[in-house]
Design a protein around this motif. Sequence first.
Motif, PDB file in Angstrom:
ATOM      1  N   LEU A 140       0.833  -1.197   0.000  1.00 14.61           N
ATOM      2  CA  LEU A 140       0.000   0.000   0.000  1.00 14.61           C
ATOM      3  C   LEU A 140       0.871   1.252   0.000  1.00 14.61           C
ATOM      4  CD1 LEU A 140      -2.411  -1.127   2.860  1.00 14.61           C
ATOM      5  CD2 LEU A 140      -2.924  -1.200   0.423  1.00 14.61           C
ATOM      6  N   TRP A 141       0.356   2.265  -0.680  1.00 15.97           N
ATOM      7  CA  TRP A 141       0.919   3.611  -0.541  1.00 15.97           C
ATOM      8  C   TRP A 141       0.206   4.271   0.633  1.00 15.97           C
ATOM      9  CZ3 TRP A 141       5.251   5.074  -2.597  1.00 15.97           C
ATOM     10  CH2 TRP A 141       5.676   4.554  -3.818  1.00 15.97           C
ATOM     11  N   VAL A 142       1.005   4.713   1.622  1.00 14.98           N
ATOM     12  CA  VAL A 142       0.426   5.247   2.860  1.00 14.98           C
ATOM     13  C   VAL A 142       0.928   6.673   3.053  1.00 14.98           C
ATOM     14  CG1 VAL A 142       0.242   4.916   5.354  1.00 14.98           C
ATOM     15  CG2 VAL A 142       0.417   2.938   3.843  1.00 14.98           C
ATOM     16  N   PRO A 143       0.045   7.614   3.430  1.00 15.78           N
ATOM     17  CA  PRO A 143       0.495   8.981   3.708  1.00 15.78           C
ATOM     18  C   PRO A 143       1.604   9.007   4.757  1.00 15.78           C
ATOM     19  CG  PRO A 143      -1.898   8.906   3.600  1.00 15.78           C
ATOM     20  CD  PRO A 143      -1.433   7.486   3.530  1.00 15.78           C
ATOM     21  N   ALA A 144       2.525   9.957   4.644  1.00 14.59           N
ATOM     22  CA  ALA A 144       3.706  10.008   5.515  1.00 14.59           C
ATOM     23  C   ALA A 144       3.342  10.137   6.985  1.00 14.59           C
ATOM     24  CB  ALA A 144       4.609  11.170   5.102  1.00 14.59           C
ATOM     25  N   GLY A 145       2.245  10.784   7.324  1.00 11.84           N
ATOM     26  CA  GLY A 145       1.875  11.011   8.715  1.00 11.84           C
ATOM     27  C   GLY A 145       1.170   9.850   9.377  1.00 11.84           C
ATOM     28  N   VAL A 146       0.894   8.766   8.661  1.00 12.40           N
ATOM     29  CA  VAL A 146       0.169   7.620   9.215  1.00 12.40           C
ATOM     30  C   VAL A 146       1.189   6.598   9.693  1.00 12.40           C
ATOM     31  CG1 VAL A 146      -1.468   5.773   8.739  1.00 12.40           C
ATOM     32  CG2 VAL A 146      -1.787   8.033   7.692  1.00 12.40           C
ATOM     33  N   ASP A 147       1.053   6.164  10.961  1.00  9.07           N
ATOM     34  CA  ASP A 147       1.998   5.182  11.494  1.00  9.07           C
ATOM     35  C   ASP A 147       1.448   3.769  11.300  1.00  9.07           C
ATOM     36  OD1 ASP A 147       0.353   4.492  13.879  1.00  9.07           O
ATOM     37  OD2 ASP A 147       0.841   6.530  14.500  1.00  9.07           O
ATOM     38  N   VAL A 148       2.335   2.796  11.394  1.00  7.92           N
ATOM     39  CA  VAL A 148       1.983   1.398  11.150  1.00  7.92           C
ATOM     40  C   VAL A 148       0.992   0.887  12.183  1.00  7.92           C
ATOM     41  CG1 VAL A 148       2.929  -0.936  11.067  1.00  7.92           C
ATOM     42  CG2 VAL A 148       4.176   0.947  10.004  1.00  7.92           C
ATOM     43  N   GLN A 149       1.166   1.335  13.452  1.00 12.71           N
ATOM     44  CA  GLN A 149       0.297   0.815  14.507  1.00 12.71           C
ATOM     45  C   GLN A 149      -1.153   1.158  14.273  1.00 12.71           C
ATOM     46  OE1 GLN A 149       1.358  -1.158  17.366  1.00 12.71           O
ATOM     47  NE2 GLN A 149      -0.822  -1.513  17.124  1.00 12.71           N
ATOM     48  N   VAL A 175      -1.138 -10.901  10.949  1.00 15.40           N
ATOM     49  CA  VAL A 175      -0.714  -9.935   9.939  1.00 15.40           C
ATOM     50  C   VAL A 175       0.570  -9.271  10.433  1.00 15.40           C
ATOM     51  CG1 VAL A 175      -2.205  -8.169  10.970  1.00 15.40           C
ATOM     52  CG2 VAL A 175      -1.339  -7.866   8.649  1.00 15.40           C
ATOM     53  N   ARG A 176       1.536  -9.120   9.524  1.00 16.36           N
ATOM     54  CA  ARG A 176       2.814  -8.517   9.904  1.00 16.36           C
ATOM     55  C   ARG A 176       3.317  -7.621   8.784  1.00 16.36           C
ATOM     56  NH1 ARG A 176       6.050 -13.886  12.098  1.00 16.36           N
ATOM     57  NH2 ARG A 176       4.472 -14.543  13.642  1.00 16.36           N
ATOM     58  N   LEU A 177       4.003  -6.554   9.182  1.00 19.38           N
ATOM     59  CA  LEU A 177       4.680  -5.678   8.228  1.00 19.38           C
ATOM     60  C   LEU A 177       6.019  -6.308   7.862  1.00 19.38           C
ATOM     61  CD1 LEU A 177       4.870  -2.783   6.866  1.00 19.38           C
ATOM     62  CD2 LEU A 177       6.153  -2.137   8.922  1.00 19.38           C
ATOM     63  N   PHE A 178       6.313  -6.425   6.578  1.00 18.86           N
ATOM     64  CA  PHE A 178       7.599  -7.026   6.195  1.00 18.86           C
ATOM     65  C   PHE A 178       8.426  -6.154   5.269  1.00 18.86           C
ATOM     66  CE2 PHE A 178       4.861  -8.406   2.722  1.00 18.86           C
ATOM     67  CZ  PHE A 178       5.672  -8.335   1.605  1.00 18.86           C
ATOM     68  N   ASP A 179       7.896  -4.994   4.831  1.00 22.89           N
ATOM     69  CA  ASP A 179       8.705  -4.158   3.940  1.00 22.89           C
ATOM     70  C   ASP A 179       8.267  -2.708   4.065  1.00 22.89           C
ATOM     71  OD1 ASP A 179      10.703  -3.869   1.741  1.00 22.89           O
ATOM     72  OD2 ASP A 179       8.943  -3.080   0.692  1.00 22.89           O
ATOM     73  N   VAL A 180       9.263  -1.817   4.082  1.00 25.71           N
ATOM     74  CA  VAL A 180       9.023  -0.370   4.074  1.00 25.71           C
ATOM     75  C   VAL A 180       9.925   0.223   2.996  1.00 25.71           C
ATOM     76  CG1 VAL A 180       9.137   1.763   5.398  1.00 25.71           C
ATOM     77  CG2 VAL A 180       8.522  -0.360   6.558  1.00 25.71           C
ATOM     78  N   TRP A 181       9.320   1.072   2.148  1.00 21.79           N
ATOM     79  CA  TRP A 181      10.129   1.681   1.069  1.00 21.79           C
ATOM     80  C   TRP A 181       9.692   3.120   0.867  1.00 21.79           C
ATOM     81  CZ3 TRP A 181       9.068   3.829  -3.763  1.00 21.79           C
ATOM     82  CH2 TRP A 181      10.196   4.061  -4.583  1.00 21.79           C
ATOM     83  N   ARG A 182      10.675   3.999   0.691  1.00 19.89           N
ATOM     84  CA  ARG A 182      10.417   5.393   0.354  1.00 19.89           C
ATOM     85  C   ARG A 182      11.228   5.758  -0.867  1.00 19.89           C
ATOM     86  NH1 ARG A 182      10.437   5.621   6.043  1.00 19.89           N
ATOM     87  NH2 ARG A 182       8.608   6.668   6.950  1.00 19.89           N
ATOM     88  N   ASP A 183      10.650   6.562  -1.719  1.00 21.06           N
ATOM     89  CA  ASP A 183      11.356   7.023  -2.905  1.00 21.06           C
ATOM     90  C   ASP A 183      12.463   7.974  -2.462  1.00 21.06           C
ATOM     91  OD1 ASP A 183      12.290   7.962  -5.291  1.00 21.06           O
ATOM     92  OD2 ASP A 183      10.306   8.448  -6.105  1.00 21.06           O
ATOM     93  N   GLY A 207      10.291  14.004  -1.340  1.00 21.16           N
ATOM     94  CA  GLY A 207      10.483  14.753  -0.102  1.00 21.16           C
ATOM     95  C   GLY A 207      10.027  13.965   1.114  1.00 21.16           C
ATOM     96  N   ALA A 208      10.206  14.609   2.271  1.00 17.72           N
ATOM     97  CA  ALA A 208       9.859  13.939   3.527  1.00 17.72           C
ATOM     98  C   ALA A 208       8.365  13.741   3.669  1.00 17.72           C
ATOM     99  CB  ALA A 208      10.393  14.748   4.710  1.00 17.72           C
ATOM    100  N   ASP A 209       7.552  14.540   2.959  1.00 14.07           N
ATOM    101  CA  ASP A 209       6.103  14.427   3.093  1.00 14.07           C
ATOM    102  C   ASP A 209       5.493  13.484   2.064  1.00 14.07           C
ATOM    103  OD1 ASP A 209       6.175  16.245   5.160  1.00 14.07           O
ATOM    104  OD2 ASP A 209       5.909  17.974   3.841  1.00 14.07           O
ATOM    105  N   ALA A 210       6.326  12.846   1.254  1.00 17.30           N
ATOM    106  CA  ALA A 210       5.799  11.953   0.225  1.00 17.30           C
ATOM    107  C   ALA A 210       5.282  10.668   0.852  1.00 17.30           C
ATOM    108  CB  ALA A 210       6.890  11.639  -0.800  1.00 17.30           C
ATOM    109  N   ASP A 211       4.365  10.006   0.140  1.00 23.12           N
ATOM    110  CA  ASP A 211       3.812   8.744   0.628  1.00 23.12           C
ATOM    111  C   ASP A 211       4.921   7.694   0.735  1.00 23.12           C
ATOM    112  OD1 ASP A 211       1.446  10.030   0.593  1.00 23.12           O
ATOM    113  OD2 ASP A 211       0.559   8.898  -1.061  1.00 23.12           O
ATOM    114  N   LYS A 212       4.715   6.739   1.636  1.00 24.15           N
ATOM    115  CA  LYS A 212       5.646   5.630   1.810  1.00 24.15           C
ATOM    116  C   LYS A 212       4.941   4.343   1.435  1.00 24.15           C
ATOM    117  CE  LYS A 212       4.283   5.769   6.664  1.00 24.15           C
ATOM    118  NZ  LYS A 212       4.715   6.075   8.041  1.00 24.15           N
TER     119      LYS A 212
END
Length: 808
Positions: free
Chosen positions: A719-728, A750-758, A762-767
Amino acid sequence: MQFPESWLRTLVDPAISSDELGHRLTMAGLEVEDAVPAAPPFSGIVVARILETTQHPDADKLRVCRVDDGSGEPLQIVCGAPNAAPGLVVPLARVGAELPGGMKIGVAKMRGVQSSGMLCSARELGLSQDHGGLMVLADDLAPGRDLRDALALDDTVFTLKLTPNRADCLSILGVAREVAALTGAPLKTPQAAPAKVELDEVIPVDIQAPGLCGRFGGRVIRGVNARAATPEWMRTRLERAGQRSVSVLVDISNYVMLELGRPSHVFDLDKLPAKQLTVRWAREGEKLELLNGQTIELDGDMGVVAAGEQVESLAGIMGGQATSVTLDTTNIYVEAAFWWPEAIAGRARRLRFGSEASHRFERGVDYASIPEHLEFITALIQQICGGQAGPLDDQTVGTLKEAGARAPVRLRTARCARVLGITVSTDDIASVFTRLGLPFTQEGEDFIVTPPSYRFDIEIEEDLIEEVARIHGFENIPDRPPLARATMLSQPEAEHGPHALRRAVAALDYQEVVNFAFVEAEWERDYAGNDDPIKLLNPIASQLAVMRSSLMGGLIANIVHNAKRKQSRVRVFELGRVFSRDPRVEAGGLSVRGVHQPQRLGGAAWGTAAEEQWGLPSRQVDFYDVKRDVELLFGARLSAVRFVAAEHPALHPGRSARIDVDGAPAGWIGELHPRWVQQAELAHTPVLFEIALDALTPARVPQADDLSRQPIVVRDLALWVPAGVDVQSLLDTIAATADNDPALSVLRDVRLFDVWRDPKAGADADKSLAFRFWLQDPVVTLEDARVDACMATLRDALANAHGVRLRT
């Protein structure tokens, strides 16, 4: 408490050996810590008199002495001591003598002149460190007499390790009372006849502080010779008791303190600015130069003896320099008083020194024998220094005057038998009290004991039971192991006790530490943001002045300590109490009014994440390593735990989190703040955590369930997630959706297994976050359509709640 055996045997002389005496004292509770001879072993040393001395023909610093060793034929001895002179009585090592250390004396030639022996200094005989010349002996010693016999060097010096309650044994007389009670030998109490009053001079004393002084005695003595020599017997006893001979008046005062347990003070009468003394509490801002040369500023809770407006003595602790006696003193005022222990305790320690007087007064000194002891001091002064004595002035004030005697204590014979585990007859108990000099009356099987004025340790029934046990003999109480039914206690599964938590943290490769609960005030300010910590009234060290409100300061200090000693990896934890102000706390059995004392579990990791080895690359421990350790401590209750980004004074503002359990704050985790890392000069950043013990104690009892025979389906969702949204928050939405939708009951994990940022964004871009889902139906095999429906439901829930979109 150190004293020579010979001094003790002048007061009580039981027919037992030194070893047996030491054993009896130890078994009675007066532990003999050391028993050593007064002099090291040597032989062949005799008393000798120098008859004449002549200059050595070939050495400027040597003299040829003719010495009378009692054999009838003078010996020729070459000596280099500067004080060698005709008529001097000194120790002589004859030919064949053996000195301490094994050195043997023979006939030798010194620059061509024959020497048949050696004249000795005190250091050569191991009697002191004085090596400035020959050891000078008393003139009345006969030449040829064995030195060990002449100076009683086969005496034994005992060192007692006394418990703080036995102030009565801080004197030879006190120990002699114990020996008399233990052995039945008669006790000879030192006494002196009242001095002949030849003066009518009395120094008026105004006791303005009855809570400081209960009794004050003193007398004027004029015409003393302060230059008189301290008698050899007194000097020897003082030295073997660990006291240095100063001057005759000081020596007499110290001697009486050691023999009778009576601290006293001698004022130079001519130096008193006013011929009147006042006993009072000090006034703020007053200063006093003490006998040790230290000038102190007095507090309002310190007692003083003043002459007019001038403070002359620190009550019960030390006299002042201004009125101290010297070799030119001719008129003195001798003072002996009873100072209440509560008024003396802790004052000397606050001033960072101690004295023999304060050591005794803060434990309790006999108040009933002041007149007799003043007469004894007077007799010694007049015997050695001469002088004319005035009348004895003795005042008793305050509660001591009103009460007179100590409150009686009751001992029940049945209670004594129950505590000791043996039956002691009433006749035996009466015998014990009689031997100890404890006045008593009997009421049936009960004893009513009035503690003597010198026994401040007898206040409750258990104190009397201890006396019975001591004199009856601890070794006479049989060893009977207690009998108890061995029952297995169930271990509560719904909670983790402190020991279980310690084992759990230790299993995660942490080592337990135990730090002081009192810490530096700077730690509280820097690491806990606490500007108003609970201060100690009497800290054991100046830097350990406040109570801790956090465990982090001590853990950081542990890491710094190890890092400075070249340790490359440190993982420590502590389970202990912290202290903070809370007006809601009431006083109770284990609580103090206004002080909250919760227990917390804290830990710190620094250095490499794992021990160095070939199979893993070396890397520094990070936030997530420690976070995983904390998660393991919560076990099955992890779903109730949330790590919320927040700031803490000790932690990195961008790499720290508050730990919430069931929605309530329960602790902190994070990297140490860069400011404190730099201040501690650490090469790497430690990661710390601190959790309330109450949050870790509850546990979930495992519930048994059937294992499904159906296969598990694994699906990934990127998923593409807004920068201000945390995983929890995403995981919470997934859990809430699964709980509310029966169709999602097949979701197992359910588990998180990958995080990627372009990297170009910028810092406010989706992750991009990738989750892995495990689905399983306990009854039937899941079909693709059903799995796709579940995944679509979850994706839509996330999109609606957080604005996420599918990554393609």
